[in-house]
Motif scaffolding. Structure first.
Motif, PDB file in Angstrom:
ATOM      1  N   GLY A 120       0.817  -1.197   0.000  1.00 11.61           N
ATOM      2  CA  GLY A 120       0.000   0.000   0.000  1.00 11.61           C
ATOM      3  C   GLY A 120       0.858   1.256   0.000  1.00 11.61           C
ATOM      4  N   TYR A 121       0.454   2.269  -0.784  1.00 12.29           N
ATOM      5  CA  TYR A 121       1.190   3.519  -0.851  1.00 12.29           C
ATOM      6  C   TYR A 121       0.661   4.531   0.159  1.00 12.29           C
ATOM      7  N   ILE A 122      -0.645   4.695   0.204  1.00 17.34           N
ATOM      8  CA  ILE A 122      -1.231   5.669   1.128  1.00 17.34           C
ATOM      9  C   ILE A 122      -1.736   4.957   2.378  1.00 17.34           C
ATOM     10  N   THR A 123      -2.591   3.933   2.132  1.00 16.22           N
ATOM     11  CA  THR A 123      -3.132   3.159   3.252  1.00 16.22           C
ATOM     12  C   THR A 123      -2.385   1.845   3.310  1.00 16.22           C
ATOM     13  N   LYS A 124      -1.667   1.629   4.372  1.00 14.46           N
ATOM     14  CA  LYS A 124      -0.916   0.405   4.532  1.00 14.46           C
ATOM     15  C   LYS A 124      -1.863  -0.750   4.916  1.00 14.46           C
ATOM     16  N   HIS A 125      -1.596  -1.905   4.334  1.00  9.88           N
ATOM     17  CA  HIS A 125      -2.403  -3.065   4.662  1.00  9.88           C
ATOM     18  C   HIS A 125      -1.503  -4.289   4.755  1.00  9.88           C
ATOM     19  N   SER A 126      -2.017  -5.305   5.450  1.00 11.02           N
ATOM     20  CA  SER A 126      -1.326  -6.579   5.610  1.00 11.02           C
ATOM     21  C   SER A 126      -2.097  -7.661   4.875  1.00 11.02           C
ATOM     22  N   THR A 127      -1.357  -8.593   4.294  1.00  9.32           N
ATOM     23  CA  THR A 127      -1.970  -9.704   3.564  1.00  9.32           C
ATOM     24  C   THR A 127      -1.432 -11.010   4.114  1.00  9.32           C
ATOM     25  N   HIS A 128      -2.359 -11.919   4.462  1.00  8.84           N
ATOM     26  CA  HIS A 128      -1.995 -13.251   4.945  1.00  8.84           C
ATOM     27  C   HIS A 128      -2.566 -14.271   3.966  1.00  8.84           C
ATOM     28  N   ALA A 129      -1.719 -15.119   3.426  1.00  8.17           N
ATOM     29  CA  ALA A 129      -2.142 -16.164   2.489  1.00  8.17           C
ATOM     30  C   ALA A 129      -1.915 -17.534   3.135  1.00  8.17           C
ATOM     31  N   THR A 130      -2.873 -18.427   2.959  1.00 10.61           N
ATOM     32  CA  THR A 130      -2.786 -19.786   3.505  1.00 10.61           C
ATOM     33  C   THR A 130      -3.028 -20.777   2.383  1.00 10.61           C
ATOM     34  N   GLU A 131      -2.084 -21.721   2.202  1.00 10.88           N
ATOM     35  CA  GLU A 131      -2.228 -22.792   1.224  1.00 10.88           C
ATOM     36  C   GLU A 131      -2.313 -24.130   1.952  1.00 10.88           C
ATOM     37  N   GLN A 132      -3.346 -24.887   1.627  1.00 12.10           N
ATOM     38  CA  GLN A 132      -3.557 -26.199   2.245  1.00 12.10           C
ATOM     39  C   GLN A 132      -3.691 -27.239   1.148  1.00 12.10           C
ATOM     40  N   THR A 133      -2.817 -28.249   1.177  1.00 11.29           N
ATOM     41  CA  THR A 133      -2.852 -29.326   0.187  1.00 11.29           C
ATOM     42  C   THR A 133      -3.399 -30.589   0.835  1.00 11.29           C
ATOM     43  N   ILE A 134      -4.370 -31.207   0.157  1.00  7.85           N
ATOM     44  CA  ILE A 134      -4.979 -32.452   0.631  1.00  7.85           C
ATOM     45  C   ILE A 134      -4.824 -33.491  -0.469  1.00  7.85           C
ATOM     46  N   SER A 135      -4.146 -34.596  -0.151  1.00  8.97           N
ATOM     47  CA  SER A 135      -3.951 -35.676  -1.118  1.00  8.97           C
ATOM     48  C   SER A 135      -4.958 -36.783  -0.853  1.00  8.97           C
ATOM     49  N   VAL A 136      -5.653 -37.201  -1.910  1.00  5.06           N
ATOM     50  CA  VAL A 136      -6.646 -38.272  -1.777  1.00  5.06           C
ATOM     51  C   VAL A 136      -6.283 -39.395  -2.737  1.00  5.06           C
ATOM     52  N   LYS A 137      -6.567 -40.637  -2.342  1.00  8.62           N
ATOM     53  CA  LYS A 137      -6.208 -41.799  -3.152  1.00  8.62           C
ATOM     54  C   LYS A 137      -7.267 -42.870  -3.006  1.00  8.62           C
ATOM     55  N   ASN A 138      -7.675 -43.448  -4.132  1.00 10.04           N
ATOM     56  CA  ASN A 138      -8.627 -44.548  -4.156  1.00 10.04           C
ATOM     57  C   ASN A 138      -7.856 -45.835  -4.457  1.00 10.04           C
ATOM     58  N   THR A 139      -7.757 -46.738  -3.492  1.00 12.69           N
ATOM     59  CA  THR A 139      -7.008 -47.985  -3.666  1.00 12.69           C
ATOM     60  C   THR A 139      -7.891 -49.140  -4.105  1.00 12.69           C
ATOM     61  N   ARG A 140      -9.169 -48.893  -4.310  1.00 15.98           N
ATOM     62  CA  ARG A 140     -10.088 -49.962  -4.678  1.00 15.98           C
ATOM     63  C   ARG A 140     -10.256 -50.011  -6.195  1.00 15.98           C
ATOM     64  N   SER A 141     -10.340 -51.230  -6.716  1.00 24.85           N
ATOM     65  CA  SER A 141     -10.654 -51.404  -8.145  1.00 24.85           C
ATOM     66  C   SER A 141     -12.158 -51.521  -8.295  1.00 24.85           C
ATOM     67  N   GLY A 142     -12.674 -50.920  -9.342  1.00 25.71           N
ATOM     68  CA  GLY A 142     -14.112 -50.931  -9.539  1.00 25.71           C
ATOM     69  C   GLY A 142     -14.581 -49.605 -10.073  1.00 25.71           C
ATOM     70  N   ALA A 158     -10.904 -45.526 -10.031  1.00 29.54           N
ATOM     71  CA  ALA A 158     -10.268 -46.667  -9.364  1.00 29.54           C
ATOM     72  C   ALA A 158      -8.749 -46.569  -9.491  1.00 29.54           C
ATOM     73  N   ILE A 159      -8.043 -46.933  -8.423  1.00 27.17           N
ATOM     74  CA  ILE A 159      -6.583 -46.940  -8.368  1.00 27.17           C
ATOM     75  C   ILE A 159      -6.039 -45.614  -8.912  1.00 27.17           C
ATOM     76  N   SER A 160      -6.469 -44.532  -8.294  1.00 28.25           N
ATOM     77  CA  SER A 160      -6.017 -43.211  -8.732  1.00 28.25           C
ATOM     78  C   SER A 160      -5.868 -42.308  -7.521  1.00 28.25           C
ATOM     79  N   SER A 161      -5.191 -41.162  -7.737  1.00 28.26           N
ATOM     80  CA  SER A 161      -4.985 -40.204  -6.652  1.00 28.26           C
ATOM     81  C   SER A 161      -5.038 -38.786  -7.213  1.00 28.26           C
ATOM     82  N   LYS A 162      -5.323 -37.822  -6.322  1.00 29.81           N
ATOM     83  CA  LYS A 162      -5.385 -36.420  -6.702  1.00 29.81           C
ATOM     84  C   LYS A 162      -4.880 -35.565  -5.547  1.00 29.81           C
TER      85      LYS A 162
END
Length: 564
Positions: A451-473, A537-541
């Motif tokens: 900010g040039y005139i009005t100062k501001h603060s910025t907080h960023a949060t990154e959350q990663t969630i890994s999911v996996k399907n081990t079942r065939s079908g 089936a048998i995939s992850s993201k």
């Protein structure tokens, strides 16, 4: 002079009982042969939980009801006891009399033992210490033989008496045990802490001529009611959801209900029918209250009783019953929908005695087609739960109650059903699916100022969630639920940058609680992210959730979870 007729209300035929959640409305038929003129009907021995202002009297015959008055009068146990309680009192008196007789016999045996010991002692003392005129004692074979016989006699008799005493003590313990069992059952049936008073209703009638009159007496009693419970059976192959709707009736009001037609009602009179009144809301300038100086030695305690919590879960596990060749259909039940409630009329007459275990009746069976969906809240529990979601397409409202859940004929859990109206969607959990793996990785947080005139603060949060399907079908639907901060101040700006924003179709989904689960991203009414994906089936993201919070410099932001 008025004719007086005294009748016991418990002996009058029950023509119907409407059972509500916290009370029961009992209707009894009272036939009376009246003489011409004024008569007084005295109905005695109403339940101690009788609600006196609920009495209603209707009748058929050539007579007029002039007055109805309810009173509490002193009474004896023999007058107010039900047949079961009277039988228990009689049994308890019998065992108490048996115990008294056994204790008397035990005391006699103790006296015999003491008397034998004293007699043998006196004989021995007389032999060994004779009087002076008898001379000195000569110890010879005859004396020793006599002493031996005396001691043998004492030993034999003492053994017999001690054996009889032990047997009598054992009999007394058995009698005490039986009396205690009967006493506990009697205490369970008798309403403790209530004075020995009888509710009596006086009905004044004026008959135009001699003849028969039939009265319908309707009244309400507390300590009786019903609670819903459910068996939910989900078959994942078809898929189908079968809900068996039960009503558990309890009766602790002091009356025995024999062979009566029952109606279960969803009406809730305890909530009242009065509209709350609003007072005047005045606006004043705030003035802090003056702090009082505490006196030494004086402590003021705030004793506020907390609400009673009813456990919705049980450690008991229902034994699964193997499916027979042909499913037995429950008895038909008539369902009547009123303006504010629904009534279920039980097809068969029921008998429910006072104080016995809950009486379970089947209200109906509902067949639904569920949508199977995996759900997870990885910030609290990194497990995927299989859930079944369905719309209540029946005319039956599902009330709040405990639920036993079966998955493919196997018991999986005890749960609790919330109130579900006809046409409303509900969800039940079927347990953890270990084939779906979820990893909740540590969050990455960034901070910058600008900010040039009005100062501001910025907080960023990154959350990663890994999911996996081990079942065939076939692929599965998985919904990940996660917090997204909600601003409570216009100076705090929150922006969700990942995943991509909500489309118009998804916005419609937010407003529709009955929508089918579908792939997409929504923010629900609590501003929480619900990210539904199709996991092959048998995939992850990897799912990336990122939000940015901006605010004026120099302020600190606190994230606080509010469980509504």
């Amino acid at each position: 002079m008025a004719s007086i007729y005294e009748l016991d209300i418990r002996n009058q035929e029950i023509s119907g009982i409407t059972i509500l959640s916290d009370r029961a409305e009992v209707k009894r038929r009272v036939p009376v042969n009246l003489k011409a003129g004024v008569s007084e009907i005295c109905l005695k021995n109403f339940s101690v939980f009788f609600q006196s202002d609920s009495i209603r009297v209707e009748g058929r015959g050539k007579a007029t009801v002039c007055d109805v008055n309810a009173k509490k009068l002193p009474s004896l146990n023999s007058e107010t006891d039900s047949p079961k309680i009277a039988e228990l009192r009689s049994e308890l008196d019998k065992y108490n009399a048996i115990r008294n007789n056994q204790e008397d016999q035990r005391d006699i045996l103790k006296k015999k033992i003491g008397g034998l010991e004293r007699t043998v002692g006196r004989i021995g003392k007389g032999i060994m210490n004779p009087k002076r005129e008898s001379g000195s004692v000569v110890i010879d074979e005859n004396l020793l033989t006599g002493l031996q016989k005396l001691l043998d006699f004492q030993e034999t008799e003492m053994n017999k008496l001690n054996e009889q005493l032990r047997e009598k003590e054992h009999e007394i313990l058995k009698t005490i045990e039986m009396a205690s069992k009967i006493g506990n059952e009697l205490n369970r049936l008798v309403n403790s802490g209530i004075s020995n008073m009888s509710h009596t209703v006086f009905i004044t009638l004026e008959a135009f001529e001699d003849g028969d009159v039939e009265l319908d007496i309707t009244y309400q009693v507390f300590q009786a009611g019903w609670q819903p419970s459910y068996d939910i059976r989900v078959d994942t192959e078809k898929p189908t959801m079968a809900i068996t709707y039960f009503g558990k009736i309890y009766n602790h009001c002091g009356e025995d209900w024999n062979e009566f037609p029952a109606v279960l009602s969803t009406a809730q009179p305890s909530l009242g029918g009065q509209i709350p009144e609003l007072g005047v809301l005045d606006a004043h300038f705030y003035r802090p209250a003056l702090k009082m100086r505490r006196q030494r030695g004086l402590r003021i305690m705030n004793r506020r009783g907390g609400p009673r919590m009813l456990s919705n879960y049980s450690n008991e596990i229902d034994d699964g019953v193997e499916e027979v060749l042909q499913t037995m259909a429950p008895p038909p039940m008539e369902v009547t929908k009123n303006t504010l409630s629904t009534e279920f009329r039980i097809a068969r007459k029921a008998t429910i005695l006072n104080g016995v275990d809950d009486h379970k009746v089947t209200i109906g069976t509902i067949e639904l087609i569920p949508s199977l969906l995996h759900q997870s809240v990885p910030s609290k529990n990194a497990s995927a739960l299989l859930t079944a979601s369905a719309v209540n397409t029946s005319v039956l409202p599902l009330l709040s109650g405990e639920t036993s859940i079966f998955l493919n004929n196997a018991f999986v859990a005890k749960s609790h059903m919330k109130d579900v109206s006809p046409g409303e969607r509900f969800t039940c959990s079927l347990g953890v699916d270990t084939a779906i793996r979820i990893e909740y990785k540590p969050a990455k947080k960034f901070h910058e100022e600008g900010g040039y005139i009005t100062k501001h603060s910025t907080h960023a949060t990154e959350q990663t969630i890994s999911v996996k399907n081990t079942r065939s079908g076939p692929p599965v639907l998985l919904t990940i639920k996660h917090h997204v901060p909600r601003s409570t101040d216009e100076k705090i700006r929150v922006k969700l940058t990942s995943p991509v924003g909500i489309t118009s179709d998804q916005t419609d989904q937010i407003n529709s609680e009955n929508a089918e689960p579908n792939v997409g991203i929504i923010l629900n009414k609590d501003n929480n992210l619900e990210w539904t994906i199709k996991l092959d089936a048998i995939s992850s993201k990897d799912l990336l959730i990122k939000w940015i919070v901006e605010h004026a410099k120099g302020e600190n932001i606190e994230l606080r979870e509010n469980l509504q």
